[in-house]
Structure formats: C-alpha cells, structure tokens
Design a protein around this motif. Structure first.
Motif, mmCIF file in Angstrom:
data_model
loop_
_atom_site.group_PDB
_atom_site.id
_atom_site.type_symbol
_atom_site.label_atom_id
_atom_site.label_comp_id
_atom_site.label_asym_id
_atom_site.label_seq_id
_atom_site.Cartn_x
_atom_site.Cartn_y
_atom_site.Cartn_z
ATOM 1 N N LEU A 1 94.963 -92.555 -1.006
ATOM 2 C CA LEU A 1 95.145 -91.060 -0.506
ATOM 3 C C LEU A 1 96.262 -90.461 -1.371
ATOM 4 N N TYR B 1 95.746 -87.144 -3.456
ATOM 5 C CA TYR B 1 96.071 -85.700 -2.845
ATOM 6 C C TYR B 1 97.539 -85.295 -3.059
ATOM 7 N N MET C 1 97.908 -78.459 1.986
ATOM 8 C CA MET C 1 96.605 -79.383 2.376
ATOM 9 C C MET C 1 96.475 -78.870 3.983
ATOM 10 N N VAL D 1 92.259 -83.432 6.397
ATOM 11 C CA VAL D 1 91.768 -83.014 4.927
ATOM 12 C C VAL D 1 90.290 -83.418 4.791
ATOM 13 N N GLU E 1 86.376 -84.014 2.732
ATOM 14 C CA GLU E 1 86.375 -84.673 1.524
ATOM 15 C C GLU E 1 86.027 -83.907 0.493
ATOM 16 N N LEU F 1 88.292 -81.676 -0.633
ATOM 17 C CA LEU F 1 89.178 -80.940 -1.129
ATOM 18 C C LEU F 1 89.754 -81.457 -2.527
ATOM 19 N N ASN G 1 86.573 -91.488 1.625
ATOM 20 C CA ASN G 1 87.824 -91.469 2.429
ATOM 21 C C ASN G 1 87.661 -92.754 3.429
ATOM 22 N N TRP H 1 101.729 -87.114 0.815
ATOM 23 C CA TRP H 1 100.030 -87.440 1.051
ATOM 24 C C TRP H 1 99.672 -86.798 2.514
ATOM 25 N N PRO H 2 98.368 -86.695 2.669
ATOM 26 C CA PRO H 2 98.006 -86.053 3.969
ATOM 27 C C PRO H 2 98.056 -87.069 4.963
ATOM 28 N N PHE I 1 92.409 -87.296 8.202
ATOM 29 C CA PHE I 1 91.195 -86.762 7.338
ATOM 30 C C PHE I 1 90.082 -86.712 8.274
#
Length: 320
Positions: free
Chosen positions: A124, A127, A131, A135, A137, A139, A245, A287-288, A291
C-alpha cells in the motif's frame, strides 16, 4: 514442474512454501501441478521437506535468474525485497533488489517460455498524496517513499509482461502484516507488530505514530491464505489489469492498543510508550488506512474478522 519462491527463507516466504505443500497434499482446486518448490534467498530455507530445494544468490544477477526460471517453471512467487525503512536508508541496494531483481526475474521468465503464473507482492506504500477515506482500486499512484516508488515500478512491469503474454501475473498489494513474530525488521511499519509482540512477552515497546493513525492490517495466516489463493485464480477472471488490493481490516493504532489490553491485560498495555519518530510518521502516515475491496472478495480472497483475533492468533502460536 516447479514453483519458485524468492524470499523463501523469510517469515512470509517459508509460510507460503509450507502452505503450498499442504495445498498440494489436499488437492486444492486450481493449484498448478508441481513436483517441487525452489526457495531463492540469501540464506537456506528453514522448511525441511524433500520437495523443497534451497538456492542462495542475487536475484538481480540476470545469469543467476536464468538458472532458476525456465521451461519447467509453473509459477513464481516474488516476495524478496528491501523493505520500506531499508529502502529509504540505502537507495542503491533497494534499486538493485526491488527494481533490477524484479526485471531480471521477469526477463528470465520471458526467455524460459513457459508463461508461469507470476505472483508479485506489492504494498500500500504505492499510494500517497491526497486520498479519500476509502481508497478505490482505480486511484492513481503517488508513492511518498522510495519503497513505494519501486513497488509501483514492479507493478507496472508485471502488468506489461502479462499483457505481452510473457507471464500470467497477479500483483498482490499486501496490507501491513500483524503480528509478525521474531525481531523488528527494516519496515517502517515494523512497530505495528512490535507494540503487540513485545508487550505480550513482557518487554517494553514504543509507538512512534499518533494513535489516531489508521492502518490496513492482515494477520500472517490470512495473508498466506490469500497468497496461496492467488495462484489458483484464473488470469481471465482477474482481467487485463492484474493488480489487486488484498483485503485487510481498517484499524486505528488506538484500537490496536485496546486489543492488546483485552487479550494481554493492562500490564501488557502499560508497556507501550508513545514517543513520536518523524522518520516513521513521514512514511506510515502517507499510507491509506482503508480500501474498497469488493473485487478481490468476489474473487475468493478473505480478511480477518477483527484485530482481536489476529492478536489471539499470535498469542496462541508464539506467546503462550
């Protein structure tokens, strides 16, 4: 036919190897036929089974890569990497392993002509930047670290080699794996295991990020289960874009500490200090933390029920 596992001597790689052997014995549907597994790493694989062979060498050496991947290769699990913290501190080594090594393996597969299933573990960390809370797919990638940039390069390579018909790729973006046993590694996210693992052993540990930080997590067992599942999914089901993801659970660091207290008691929770470390914050907080994963769930990938179960899993196997 054989399956190649780079990083096969490591925690994740050795577990994948054991699970592949068990899946073969159980006659798992969709599993490619294979006679043996070749672990490729800088150290011998700890799995002792007549079906497992260990090779040590540099995956970025094209000549070495061509000796391990050929016409008899059914699949490749490319797990070897210089992790996030190590990539920031040693750019040249990370480029050699994470970019040159991936390219060398893909080229060896291309020259071997077998079109093996190629499972590439990404992160991840690809990314970054602004954001949404969850998130999707599609992005765009804006990595905020060397490791993330190199993993993004690897993703594009695997997708293009798949498009050209050289490999049958599956890019698996892994959640942060918690709880890992053993000692801390060079990943910036290593603290996420440390704030559970060390207190359960009666050892103090520091949390370097704000407790409101959201993290996308998966237990080791679920991660390995998903990686083994990835080899069984037909490429046509995944579609032209081979990046997935993998499912995880979204948990704040505070919720992780609450789980520690529920499973390990107040004494364990009291062993966690909270001293900020900017180097870790800069990487991990880019990081996000959540998801949208309906597509991988529909393809049969799974996630943990909750974080308490991941802590209990670790305690039962390693801390009891």
């Amino acid at each position: 036919m054989k399956i190649i596992v780079t990083g096969g001597a490591g925690f994740l790689g050795s577990r994948v190897i054991r699970s592949l052997l068990a899946a073969q014995e159980a006659g798992m549907p969709g599993l490619p036929t294979f006679d043996g597994i070749v672990s490729v790493d800088l150290a011998p694989c700890p799995v002792t089974d007549r079906r497992v062979t260990s090779l040590t060498g540099d995956i970025a050496d094209a000549g070495f890569a061509e000796t391990i991947i050929g016409a008899d290769t059914a699949a490749v699990y490319h797990l070897a990497a210089v992790l996030s913290g190590g990539s920031e501190s040693d750019f040249d080594l990370a480029m050699r392993v994470n970019v040159d090594g991936t390219r060398a393996l893909l080229e060896a597969a291309r020259k071997g002509g077998a079109v093996p299933r190629f499972i590439f573990t990404s992160s991840l960390a690809v990314y970054g930047g602004p954001m949404p809370a969850v998130v999707p797919e599609e992005l765009g990638l804006q990595p905020a670290s060397t490791y993330g940039a190199q993993k993004a390069i690897g993703e594009f390579l695997v997708n293009d080699y798949s498009r050209k018909g050289f490999v049958d790729g599956r890019v698996c973006r892994l959640p942060t794996i918690v709880v890992r046993p053993g000692k801390p590694n060079s990943a910036a996210s290593s603290f996420a295991s440390g704030i559970i693992r060390e207190p359960l052993a009666g050892v103090a540990s520091n949390c370097p990020v704000p407790t409101a930080t959201k993290m996308w997590l998966s237990s080791p067992d679920t991660t390995v289960k998903n990686l083994v599942h990835a080899i069984t999914v037909d490429g046509a089901q995944i579609g032209q874009w081979r990046t997935l993801n993998l499912p995880g659970i979204s948990v704040t660091v505070q919720e992780m500490l609450d789980s520690l207290e529920r499973v390990g008691g107040k004494e364990a929770r009291a062993l966690v200090t909270q001293e900020p470390e900017q180097r870790v914050i800069d990487i991990v907080c880019s990081w996000p933390g959540d998801f949208e994963v309906s597509r991988p769930i529909a393809l049969g990938f799974t996630r943990d029920a909750d974080f308490d179960s991941a802590v209990r899993q670790y305690k039962a196997e390693f801390a009891s």
